[in-house]
Enzyme design. Structure first.
Site, PDB file in Angstrom:
ATOM      1  N   LEU A  81      77.445 -32.635  55.065  1.00  0.00           N
ATOM      2  CA  LEU A  81      76.797 -31.712  54.427  1.00  0.00           C
ATOM      3  C   LEU A  81      77.274 -30.242  54.606  1.00  0.00           C
ATOM      4  O   LEU A  81      77.742 -30.105  55.737  1.00  0.00           O
ATOM      5  CB  LEU A  81      75.175 -31.827  55.026  1.00  0.00           C
ATOM      6  CG  LEU A  81      74.329 -32.862  54.261  1.00  0.00           C
ATOM      7  CD1 LEU A  81      73.172 -32.940  54.829  1.00  0.00           C
ATOM      8  CD2 LEU A  81      74.039 -32.784  52.904  1.00  0.00           C
ATOM      9  N   ASP A  82      77.004 -29.390  53.825  1.00  0.00           N
ATOM     10  CA  ASP A  82      77.407 -28.140  54.194  1.00  0.00           C
ATOM     11  C   ASP A  82      76.710 -27.278  55.226  1.00  0.00           C
ATOM     12  O   ASP A  82      75.484 -27.958  55.565  1.00  0.00           O
ATOM     13  CB  ASP A  82      77.419 -27.007  53.153  1.00  0.00           C
ATOM     14  CG  ASP A  82      78.585 -27.611  51.841  1.00  0.00           C
ATOM     15  OD1 ASP A  82      79.312 -28.324  52.125  1.00  0.00           O
ATOM     16  OD2 ASP A  82      78.121 -27.192  50.636  1.00  0.00           O
ATOM     17  N   LYS A  83      77.261 -26.299  55.978  1.00  0.00           N
ATOM     18  CA  LYS A  83      76.633 -25.947  57.127  1.00  0.00           C
ATOM     19  C   LYS A  83      74.894 -25.332  56.745  1.00  0.00           C
ATOM     20  O   LYS A  83      74.175 -25.498  57.424  1.00  0.00           O
ATOM     21  CB  LYS A  83      77.269 -24.552  57.633  1.00  0.00           C
ATOM     22  CG  LYS A  83      76.693 -23.749  58.750  1.00  0.00           C
ATOM     23  CD  LYS A  83      77.818 -23.053  59.368  1.00  0.00           C
ATOM     24  CE  LYS A  83      77.253 -21.854  60.165  1.00  0.00           C
ATOM     25  NZ  LYS A  83      77.077 -20.749  59.235  1.00  0.00           N
ATOM     26  N   HIS A 164      81.652 -28.884  47.853  1.00  0.00           N
ATOM     27  CA  HIS A 164      80.778 -28.097  47.421  1.00  0.00           C
ATOM     28  C   HIS A 164      79.867 -28.486  45.963  1.00  0.00           C
ATOM     29  O   HIS A 164      79.682 -27.446  45.187  1.00  0.00           O
ATOM     30  CB  HIS A 164      80.934 -26.518  47.393  1.00  0.00           C
ATOM     31  CG  HIS A 164      81.277 -25.763  48.725  1.00  0.00           C
ATOM     32  ND1 HIS A 164      80.671 -26.283  49.904  1.00  0.00           N
ATOM     33  CD2 HIS A 164      82.041 -25.043  49.137  1.00  0.00           C
ATOM     34  CE1 HIS A 164      81.098 -25.681  50.916  1.00  0.00           C
ATOM     35  NE2 HIS A 164      81.937 -24.503  50.489  1.00  0.00           N
ATOM     36  N   LYS A 167      76.673 -27.025  44.493  1.00  0.00           N
ATOM     37  CA  LYS A 167      76.690 -25.522  44.225  1.00  0.00           C
ATOM     38  C   LYS A 167      77.672 -24.909  43.154  1.00  0.00           C
ATOM     39  O   LYS A 167      77.321 -24.185  42.466  1.00  0.00           O
ATOM     40  CB  LYS A 167      77.407 -24.890  45.679  1.00  0.00           C
ATOM     41  CG  LYS A 167      76.279 -24.923  46.791  1.00  0.00           C
ATOM     42  CD  LYS A 167      77.075 -24.055  47.875  1.00  0.00           C
ATOM     43  CE  LYS A 167      76.347 -24.492  48.969  1.00  0.00           C
ATOM     44  NZ  LYS A 167      77.197 -24.573  50.259  1.00  0.00           N
TER      45      LYS A 167
END
Ligand code: URA
Length: 216
Positions: A81-83, A164, A167
């Protein structure tokens, strides 16, 4: 010799083939004796914001820093998962199992709850269903599903994990994600009793259900 005599079992099955693959986690019995010493670990973490999905990082805290177990350093992440994203993250030391979960060909559904900066208009559902063209990689994403919950929130189900991805899909329709929370991966649902930063082991049922989903 032992194989020819039918005295070697892997995962409970007598081995007939000298080239049968094993890993350090395989359950191997040789002439009646168990010869593997490694145990497999499967962890479900409710990832908080601000942690990177990595095992080591020079600048940031990693998700592995949240696992206070002696085996933590053996773990790797099955689907990052992204930060700034939160929610369901799976960590394991079983490379074969995690490959099943993350292999693009498996097209395992991943469901996210998103909130956005602008109103989510129903017309964009068709764009999600069609797929988005990402020029940088020269690919079109697989069809995904958008279910609108309210003006600024929705669930999105994707069947792959491009960089991403969610997003960029919202960016492509002129909106921006303000929060992204993973609810499920295949048949694994984030346990609602886990506070942010908490984790638990997967149950045997969850581990085997995931294996069977992936071998369908
Ligand atoms: N899509 C994103 O953009 N970020 C994530 O962390 C997961 C999916």
């Amino acid at each position: 010799m032992l194989i020819a005599q039918g005295k070697v079992c892997i995962e409970g099955v007598v081995v007939r083939d000298n080239l049968q693959e094993v890993t350090e986690l395989s359950d191997v019995i040789c002439d009646g004796k168990a010869i593997n010493t490694h145990k497999a670990y499967y962890i479900m973490l409710n990832k908080p914001r601000g942690y990177v999905s990595a095992t080591v990082d020079d600048e940031h805290q990693t998700v592995v820093d949240l696992i206070s177990e002696p085996f933590a350093e053996q773990l790797h992440i099955a689907g990052r998962l992204d930060k700034e994203s939160t929610g369901l993250l799976i960590l394991t030391n079983d490379g074969i199992w995690s490959k099943l979960v993350t292999e693009p060909i498996m097209e395992i559904p991943k469901r996210y709850l998103v909130t956005t900066e602008k109103v989510i208009i129903p017309e964009i559902r068709a764009r999600f269903a069609e797929g988005f063209y990402f020029a940088y990689e020269d690919i079109t994403t697989l069809p995904s599903e958008l279910e609108i919950i309210s003006e600024y929130s929705a669930t999105v189900t994707i069947y792959e994990g491009k960089y991403h991805q969610i997003k960029r899909m919202f960016h492509a329709v002129g909106n921006r994600i303000t929060s992204l929370h993973r609810l499920s991966v295949g048949c694994l649902e984030l346990d609602e009793s886990l506070d942010e930063g908490s984790y638990r082991s997967l149950t045997d049922v969850e581990i085997t259900a995931t294996k069977s989903l992936c071998s369908e």
